[in-house]
Design a protein around this motif. Structure first.
Motif, mmCIF file in Angstrom:
data_model
loop_
_atom_site.group_PDB
_atom_site.id
_atom_site.type_symbol
_atom_site.label_atom_id
_atom_site.label_comp_id
_atom_site.label_asym_id
_atom_site.label_seq_id
_atom_site.Cartn_x
_atom_site.Cartn_y
_atom_site.Cartn_z
ATOM 1 N N ALA A 1 0.839 -1.200 0.000
ATOM 2 C CA ALA A 1 0.000 0.000 0.000
ATOM 3 C C ALA A 1 0.873 1.248 0.000
ATOM 4 N N GLY A 2 0.536 2.198 -0.836
ATOM 5 C CA GLY A 2 1.265 3.454 -0.871
ATOM 6 C C GLY A 2 2.459 3.468 -1.814
ATOM 7 N N TYR A 3 2.797 2.295 -2.375
ATOM 8 C CA TYR A 3 3.923 2.246 -3.312
ATOM 9 C C TYR A 3 3.406 2.243 -4.746
ATOM 10 N N LYS A 4 4.157 2.886 -5.639
ATOM 11 C CA LYS A 4 3.808 2.954 -7.057
ATOM 12 C C LYS A 4 4.844 2.202 -7.882
ATOM 13 N N PHE A 5 4.471 1.877 -9.124
ATOM 14 C CA PHE A 5 5.405 1.180 -10.009
ATOM 15 C C PHE A 5 6.677 2.002 -10.207
ATOM 16 N N SER A 6 6.546 3.305 -10.213
ATOM 17 C CA SER A 6 7.724 4.163 -10.403
ATOM 18 C C SER A 6 8.710 4.043 -9.244
ATOM 19 N N ASP A 7 8.216 3.597 -8.070
ATOM 20 C CA ASP A 7 9.105 3.429 -6.917
ATOM 21 C C ASP A 7 10.110 2.300 -7.127
ATOM 22 N N MET A 8 9.843 1.426 -8.111
ATOM 23 C CA MET A 8 10.776 0.342 -8.396
ATOM 24 C C MET A 8 12.076 0.867 -9.004
ATOM 25 N N PHE A 9 12.075 2.134 -9.391
ATOM 26 C CA PHE A 9 13.269 2.747 -9.978
ATOM 27 C C PHE A 9 13.838 3.838 -9.065
ATOM 28 N N THR A 10 13.450 3.778 -7.779
ATOM 29 C CA THR A 10 13.857 4.804 -6.816
ATOM 30 C C THR A 10 14.539 4.158 -5.614
ATOM 31 N N ASN A 11 15.608 4.749 -5.145
ATOM 32 C CA ASN A 11 16.265 4.296 -3.930
ATOM 33 C C ASN A 11 15.595 4.957 -2.733
ATOM 34 N N MET A 12 14.912 4.157 -1.901
ATOM 35 C CA MET A 12 14.157 4.703 -0.772
ATOM 36 C C MET A 12 14.808 4.367 0.572
ATOM 37 N N ASN A 13 16.087 4.007 0.548
ATOM 38 C CA ASN A 13 16.768 3.608 1.778
ATOM 39 C C ASN A 13 16.727 4.733 2.811
ATOM 40 N N PRO A 14 16.216 4.467 4.032
ATOM 41 C CA PRO A 14 16.087 5.523 5.050
ATOM 42 C C PRO A 14 17.424 6.044 5.551
ATOM 43 N N ASN A 15 18.502 5.277 5.336
ATOM 44 C CA ASN A 15 19.833 5.715 5.757
ATOM 45 C C ASN A 15 20.633 6.320 4.609
ATOM 46 N N ASP A 16 19.952 6.509 3.446
ATOM 47 C CA ASP A 16 20.595 7.085 2.258
ATOM 48 C C ASP A 16 21.785 6.258 1.773
ATOM 49 N N LEU A 17 21.725 4.948 1.986
ATOM 50 C CA LEU A 17 22.794 4.073 1.489
ATOM 51 C C LEU A 17 22.652 3.923 -0.021
ATOM 52 N N PRO A 18 23.765 3.918 -0.766
ATOM 53 C CA PRO A 18 23.686 3.812 -2.227
ATOM 54 C C PRO A 18 23.183 2.439 -2.658
ATOM 55 N N LEU A 19 22.366 2.439 -3.684
ATOM 56 C CA LEU A 19 21.810 1.176 -4.199
ATOM 57 C C LEU A 19 22.874 0.355 -4.919
ATOM 58 N N TRP A 20 23.715 1.009 -5.690
ATOM 59 C CA TRP A 20 24.798 0.331 -6.411
ATOM 60 C C TRP A 20 26.062 0.340 -5.560
ATOM 61 N N PRO A 21 26.757 -0.781 -5.447
ATOM 62 C CA PRO A 21 26.393 -2.128 -5.893
ATOM 63 C C PRO A 21 25.813 -2.980 -4.773
ATOM 64 N N ALA A 22 25.526 -2.333 -3.601
ATOM 65 C CA ALA A 22 25.193 -3.088 -2.390
ATOM 66 C C ALA A 22 23.947 -3.949 -2.547
ATOM 67 N N LEU A 23 22.912 -3.442 -3.247
ATOM 68 C CA LEU A 23 21.670 -4.205 -3.379
ATOM 69 C C LEU A 23 21.907 -5.559 -4.025
ATOM 70 N N PHE A 24 22.833 -5.612 -4.983
ATOM 71 C CA PHE A 24 23.073 -6.835 -5.745
ATOM 72 C C PHE A 24 23.943 -7.836 -4.985
ATOM 73 N N ILE A 25 24.515 -7.388 -3.877
ATOM 74 C CA ILE A 25 25.197 -8.293 -2.953
ATOM 75 C C ILE A 25 24.244 -8.705 -1.840
ATOM 76 N N THR A 26 23.437 -7.747 -1.382
ATOM 77 C CA THR A 26 22.503 -7.987 -0.272
ATOM 78 C C THR A 26 21.470 -9.046 -0.647
ATOM 79 N N ILE A 27 20.831 -8.878 -1.814
ATOM 80 C CA ILE A 27 19.860 -9.870 -2.279
ATOM 81 C C ILE A 27 20.582 -10.840 -3.193
ATOM 82 N N ALA A 28 20.932 -11.978 -2.646
ATOM 83 C CA ALA A 28 21.676 -12.975 -3.411
ATOM 84 C C ALA A 28 20.767 -14.137 -3.801
ATOM 85 N N CYS A 29 20.405 -14.951 -2.831
ATOM 86 C CA CYS A 29 19.684 -16.199 -3.125
ATOM 87 C C CYS A 29 18.351 -15.976 -3.829
#
Length: 497
Positions: free
Chosen positions: A219-247
């Motif tokens: 609820a409250g999320y839009k398809f456009s949010d899939m292209f937005t970094n919403m990290n509350p700590n302002d951590l960069p999406l690249w490249p950490a997300l691709f290490i964080t979500i592995a399996c």
């Protein structure tokens, strides 16, 4: 809700459309005898039914990764779901398919042997070390994580004080037994049931949110949010997300597990369902837990607070009991606990088989299995004393680097036989850039270099490796060499009726 359904539909479509394309590029042979029959030994090479092999494969590859990873990835917002979908279809499922089917084509060989055959001896030695290190880290992670979760569950629900050390000892004892007994005695007999329980409880959680009066899916999320970094700590999406979500997207651990079921596969035509399909199934599980994390807590700040108050395990506990009540919560929580346990034992089993291949030691006799397994458990026991957070960070990087090596191995194979190699080369290039950028930029594990220079070096290195793999592999292919040479690599070419 529509965003979640769209992602699930995309994964299913990926199986039927892209999975069929990958299978066609590989080129299955339904008449070729598989290692389950040609090397049948009643211990590791045991023919098992298609559905059973699928469910065991799903449990083998699905440790806490498709749950903890997506929960941590959810801190970036719905962008995590986009990576799960794209990564799973175009990288993870392709990676798992080739790690399984190349093992089938090479007599049930483990990933270091496959790497050595198609990339050379130096790559084999590197992969032997890296695979064993990864599997030991997996074994330790998949002892500590379920031990902690079970301890918390028992203490919370019974108001008693159970020692985590006791849980670690119990799980280790089970691992020793499961690692050395024939694959069909415990893994083949009970894991299909656990796999079905996992699927049932994952679906139950998302259904509970869908029909909840307090929560709604995304609820409250839009398809456009899939292209937005919403990290509350302002951590960069690249490249950490691709290490964080592995399996849930791509995982090198799977390359160590697929050969286990490659030794049990009855026919090459089953490969897409078992290897590609199990990864798609894991992707759906990852989507469910990512959606639960984004939906149950109401905001990114609340999710961040839940993670900070007990890690992703606390998110699992809170969501399971909050959505399904005490009884349903216990079942869902136990379903999550089963995942790392059923992957931890197969991690040690894979380690035993990799060592046995390296030392050329047959594993039909119990004495030889114990000789290979016991040093691994001793090392694993020592590593359980290291801080879990440190082990997890090293596991994430080692995991994705192993995936890179497997993808390059698959590319070398496809180049060698003049097949369309870009289906593995493109994800190999991307993940190579991810891993090199991460290790150069990370201040805890790596060199602490700036993001811009780290990214440039990662991309350039990826391009150089691509050129090298093409150079050493492409020259070996010609139209007449193709099938005849592949048949020479197979030691079980006789057809079955």
């Amino acid at each position: 809700m529509m965003m979640f359904l769209f992602c699930v539909a995309a994964l299913i479509a990926g199986y039927f459309i892209y999975g069929a394309f990958v299978e066609r590029v590989f080129g299955i042979n339904e008449k070729r005898t598989t290692p389950a029959f040609s090397k049948q030994d009643g211990v590791d090479y045991v023919p098992m039914s298609n559905k059973k092999v699928y469910l065991v494969q799903l449990l083998n590859i699905a440790g806490v990764g498709p749950i903890f990873g997506p929960i941590m990835g959810a801190l970036y917002g719905p962008a995590a779901m986009l990576w799960i979908v794209l990564g799973c279809i175009f990288a993870g499922a392709v990676h798992d398919y080739f790690s399984g089917m190349l093992s089938v084509r090479n007599g049930g060989a483990s990933v270091p042997s496959l790497t050595g055959r198609y990339l050379g001896k130096n790559a084999k030695h590197f992969m032997n070390i890296f695979a064993l290190v990864l599997l030991l880290l997996v074994g330790v992670v998949f002892v500590s994580a379920p031990a902690g979760m079970i301890t918390n569950l028992v203490n919370e629900q019974t108001n008693t004080t159970v020692s985590m050390g006791m849980m670690v000892a119990i799980i280790f004892t089970y691992y020793v037994i499961a690692t050395i007994v024939p694959v069909d005695k415990i893994i083949g007999r009970f894991y299909p049931f656990f796999g079905a329980l996992l699927i049932f409880m994952s679906v139950g959680l998302i259904a509970a949110i869908a029909f909840s009066s307090e929560h709604s899916i995304l609820a409250g999320y839009k398809f456009s949010d899939m292209f937005t970094n919403m990290n509350p700590n302002d951590l960069p999406l690249w490249p950490a997300l691709f290490i964080t979500i592995a399996c849930g997207a791509i995982s090198g651990f799977h390359a160590t597990q697929s050969p286990l079921m490659a030794r049990c596969l009855e026919n090459e035509k089953n490969g897409r369902f078992v290897f590609f399909g199990a990864m798609i199934g894991e992707g759906v599980i990852a989507l469910i837990w990512c959606a639960v994390a984004l939906s149950f807590f109401g905001s990114m700040d609340a999710l961040q607070a839940a993670v900070a108050n007990g890690g992703p395990g606390n998110v699992v506990y809170s969501a399971s009991f909050g959505l399904l009540g005490v009884f349903g919560g216990i079942l869902a929580f136990l379903g999550v606990v089963i995942l790392p346990i059923t992957s931890g034992d197969t991690a040690f089993r894979s380690s035993r088989l990799i060592l046995a291949e390296y030392f050329n030691m047959e594993q039909k006799t119990l004495k030889n299995r114990l000789l290979m397994a016991m040093p691994l458990f001793i090392l694993g026991g020592i590593l359980t004393q290291v801080d879990f957070g440190i082990i997890w960070r090293y596991f994430g990087f080692a995991n994705q680097t192993t995936a890179v090596m497997m993808l390059w191995t698959a590319s070398a194979y496809l180049l060698r036989f003049n097949k369309f190699h870009w289906i593995t080369t493109v994800p190999a290039m991307f993940m190579t850039a991810v891993c090199i950028t991460f290790i150069l930029n990370n201040h805890t594990l790596g060199f602490g270099m700036g993001m811009q220079i780290s990214t440039i070096v990662g991309i350039v290195a990826s391009l150089l490796i691509t050129g090298y793999v093409i150079k050493i592999s492409k020259g070996k292919g010609d139209p007449e060499f193709d099938q005849a040479e592949e048949d020479k690599l197979i030691d079980y070419t006789e057809s079955r009726d």
